[in-house]
Design a protein around this motif. Structure first.
Motif, mmCIF file in Angstrom:
data_model
loop_
_atom_site.group_PDB
_atom_site.id
_atom_site.type_symbol
_atom_site.label_atom_id
_atom_site.label_comp_id
_atom_site.label_asym_id
_atom_site.label_seq_id
_atom_site.Cartn_x
_atom_site.Cartn_y
_atom_site.Cartn_z
ATOM 1 N N ARG A 112 3.431 3.656 -6.190
ATOM 2 C CA ARG A 112 3.526 2.534 -5.486
ATOM 3 C C ARG A 112 4.568 1.710 -6.179
ATOM 4 O O ARG A 112 5.400 1.001 -5.762
ATOM 5 N N TYR B 227 8.637 3.392 5.844
ATOM 6 C CA TYR B 227 7.121 3.604 5.418
ATOM 7 C C TYR B 227 6.398 2.453 5.647
ATOM 8 O O TYR B 227 5.113 2.777 6.027
ATOM 9 N N ARG B 228 6.698 1.276 5.512
ATOM 10 C CA ARG B 228 6.022 0.085 5.501
ATOM 11 C C ARG B 228 5.574 0.205 7.123
ATOM 12 O O ARG B 228 4.551 -0.384 7.519
ATOM 13 N N ALA C 208 -0.778 8.047 7.769
ATOM 14 C CA ALA C 208 -1.549 8.446 6.717
ATOM 15 C C ALA C 208 -3.051 9.242 7.323
ATOM 16 O O ALA C 208 -3.373 10.311 6.467
ATOM 17 N N GLU D 43 -2.235 7.670 -0.860
ATOM 18 C CA GLU D 43 -3.601 7.851 -0.907
ATOM 19 C C GLU D 43 -4.220 9.095 -0.260
ATOM 20 O O GLU D 43 -5.349 9.544 -0.640
ATOM 21 N N ALA E 293 1.024 -1.136 -0.022
ATOM 22 C CA ALA E 293 0.005 -0.040 -0.133
ATOM 23 C C ALA E 293 1.006 1.273 -0.113
ATOM 24 O O ALA E 293 2.042 1.334 0.428
ATOM 25 N N CYS E 294 0.333 2.440 -0.400
ATOM 26 C CA CYS E 294 0.819 3.665 -0.457
ATOM 27 C C CYS E 294 -0.187 4.412 0.336
ATOM 28 O O CYS E 294 -0.864 5.518 -0.107
ATOM 29 N N TRP E 295 -0.325 4.262 1.673
ATOM 30 C CA TRP E 295 -1.103 4.956 2.392
ATOM 31 C C TRP E 295 -1.128 6.523 2.522
ATOM 32 O O TRP E 295 -2.048 7.118 2.617
ATOM 33 N N TRP F 22 5.505 2.631 9.488
ATOM 34 C CA TRP F 22 4.663 3.563 10.181
ATOM 35 C C TRP F 22 3.731 4.193 9.347
ATOM 36 O O TRP F 22 2.956 5.084 9.582
ATOM 37 N N ARG G 24 1.044 3.433 7.423
ATOM 38 C CA ARG G 24 -0.417 3.284 7.631
ATOM 39 C C ARG G 24 -0.837 4.296 9.031
ATOM 40 O O ARG G 24 -1.876 4.937 8.864
ATOM 41 N N GLN G 25 -0.128 4.471 9.989
ATOM 42 C CA GLN G 25 -0.424 5.370 11.261
ATOM 43 C C GLN G 25 -0.139 6.795 10.922
ATOM 44 O O GLN G 25 -1.031 7.676 11.420
ATOM 45 N N LYS H 61 -7.459 7.806 -2.973
ATOM 46 C CA LYS H 61 -7.118 6.588 -3.208
ATOM 47 C C LYS H 61 -7.098 5.638 -4.432
ATOM 48 O O LYS H 61 -6.327 4.843 -4.750
#
Length: 102
Positions: free
Chosen positions: A47, A67-68, A75, A33, A28-30, A70, A72-73, A38
């Motif tokens: 991505r 990035y992978r 974003a 996005e 993902a590229c939170w 942290w 998601r947190q 998205k």
């Protein structure tokens, strides 16, 4: 035009890029996005380039690891903050130019 003035519209390249990188959907590229939306084609281009090219060597490897870990947190914070969105958009727009996608 400058890097900061990339078009906001959807492009047929989004469908092409999305199909070409379907194997990367688990990566993902939170934050991208949160910056672009998205389904924006730039998310798919970023991505692919960040995970397949830039993130596999040099400084890209530890940056993509972080990035992978942290992203998601981070974003949702980016989505809520115009300042963070501008900062990440600046960085991602540069990455798009370097990737050849802009």
């Amino acid at each position: 035009g400058s890097v900061m003035n990339l078009p906001q519209q959807q492009s047929p390249w989004g469908a092409i890029a999305g199909g070409a990188i379907s194997g990367l959907m688990g990566l993902a590229c939170w934050i991208a996005e949160a910056v672009y939306g998205k389904s924006d084609f730039r998310v798919h281009l970023l991505r692919a380039w960040l995970n397949q090219k830039w993130g596999v060597h040099g400084i890209g490897r530890p940056v993509m690891w972080a990035y992978r870990k942290w992203g998601r947190q981070v974003a949702p914070l980016v989505a809520q903050s115009p300042t963070l969105r501008r900062g990440f958009r600046y960085l991602f727009d540069i990455a798009l130019v370097k990737s050849g996608g802009a």
